[in-house]
Design a protein around this motif. Sequence first.
Motif, PDB file in Angstrom:
ATOM      1  N   GLY A  94       0.821  -1.200   0.000  1.00  0.00           N
ATOM      2  CA  GLY A  94       0.000   0.000   0.000  1.00  0.00           C
ATOM      3  C   GLY A  94       0.858   1.254   0.000  1.00  0.00           C
ATOM      4  N   LYS A  95       0.339   2.281   0.638  1.00  0.00           N
ATOM      5  CA  LYS A  95       1.005   3.575   0.716  1.00  0.00           C
ATOM      6  C   LYS A  95       2.412   3.414   1.304  1.00  0.00           C
ATOM      7  CE  LYS A  95       0.274   8.181   2.589  1.00  0.00           C
ATOM      8  NZ  LYS A  95      -0.549   9.013   3.445  1.00  0.00           N
ATOM      9  N   ASN A  96       3.376   4.042   0.656  1.00  0.00           N
ATOM     10  CA  ASN A  96       4.785   3.965   1.066  1.00  0.00           C
ATOM     11  C   ASN A  96       5.285   2.527   1.197  1.00  0.00           C
ATOM     12  OD1 ASN A  96       5.390   6.755   1.131  1.00  0.00           O
ATOM     13  ND2 ASN A  96       4.180   6.923   3.001  1.00  0.00           N
ATOM     14  N   LYS A  97       4.745   1.638   0.347  1.00  0.00           N
ATOM     15  CA  LYS A  97       5.170   0.242   0.243  1.00  0.00           C
ATOM     16  C   LYS A  97       4.954  -0.568   1.514  1.00  0.00           C
ATOM     17  CE  LYS A  97       8.478   1.313  -3.343  1.00  0.00           C
ATOM     18  NZ  LYS A  97       9.823   1.277  -3.802  1.00  0.00           N
ATOM     19  N   LYS A  98       3.936  -0.211   2.299  1.00  0.00           N
ATOM     20  CA  LYS A  98       3.623  -0.978   3.503  1.00  0.00           C
ATOM     21  C   LYS A  98       2.933  -2.276   3.086  1.00  0.00           C
ATOM     22  CE  LYS A  98       1.579  -0.778   8.016  1.00  0.00           C
ATOM     23  NZ  LYS A  98       0.802  -0.016   8.966  1.00  0.00           N
ATOM     24  N   GLU A 132      -4.668  -1.953  10.644  1.00  0.00           N
ATOM     25  CA  GLU A 132      -3.358  -1.320  10.461  1.00  0.00           C
ATOM     26  C   GLU A 132      -2.564  -1.367  11.756  1.00  0.00           C
ATOM     27  OE1 GLU A 132      -1.816  -0.130   7.855  1.00  0.00           O
ATOM     28  OE2 GLU A 132      -3.384   0.078   6.367  1.00  0.00           O
ATOM     29  N   SER A 138       1.340   4.676   7.859  1.00  0.00           N
ATOM     30  CA  SER A 138       2.052   4.551   6.572  1.00  0.00           C
ATOM     31  C   SER A 138       2.600   5.875   6.050  1.00  0.00           C
ATOM     32  CB  SER A 138       1.151   3.914   5.507  1.00  0.00           C
ATOM     33  OG  SER A 138       0.687   2.671   5.917  1.00  0.00           O
ATOM     34  N   GLU A 139       3.061   6.700   6.949  1.00  0.00           N
ATOM     35  CA  GLU A 139       3.686   7.950   6.518  1.00  0.00           C
ATOM     36  C   GLU A 139       5.196   7.796   6.537  1.00  0.00           C
ATOM     37  OE1 GLU A 139       3.025  10.638   5.080  1.00  0.00           O
ATOM     38  OE2 GLU A 139       0.860  10.594   5.170  1.00  0.00           O
ATOM     39  N   THR A 140       5.875   8.694   5.849  1.00  0.00           N
ATOM     40  CA  THR A 140       7.325   8.698   5.903  1.00  0.00           C
ATOM     41  C   THR A 140       7.760   9.446   7.156  1.00  0.00           C
ATOM     42  OG1 THR A 140       7.420  10.675   4.536  1.00  0.00           O
ATOM     43  CG2 THR A 140       7.601   8.561   3.407  1.00  0.00           C
TER      44      THR A 140
END
Length: 159
Positions: A12-16, A43, A95-97
């Motif tokens: 998903g988001k940011n390759k999670k 999550e 899923s944030e950087t």
Amino acid sequence: SLELTENDIIYGKNKKPKIDKFNIYFNISHTANILVIAVSNVEVGVDIEKVIKKKLIFSNRIFTENEIACLNRFNTELIYYYLWTRKEAYIKKISETIFYIFNKVDILKERFIFSFLLIINNELFTLSVASNDDCIHIFDKRKNSDKKEEIRCKLINII
């Protein structure tokens, strides 16, 4: 069937990663010789850090003003790692950087982050799990052993 293939893992988001076939979310963290994996049907984010003596630097690039005030008030490695693991677990959950959001989230105000003190081989660790699922089990699977044991740990809410 419980068999998994590479195609069953989606990113998903940011390759999670997520195991889509079973609606399973997971997250991984490691420090020293310790590896932790958090698995949930919602999550999840996890972080573990070995508590080591170090010069503490409270940067406003990493911590919010409120967190820095807390760090200045207590000024111990334990509080530093407590906040750090909570912050990193939360950021991994959403899923944030890290550098985009680190000083924008006041981790002292976030709920559903469970933090633990672990003593393993006479060394102190902080472990935080961010999840809306409040059922947390922690197991110890030692290298070169088939034995898996639930770890006794203390849930902490220092602040």
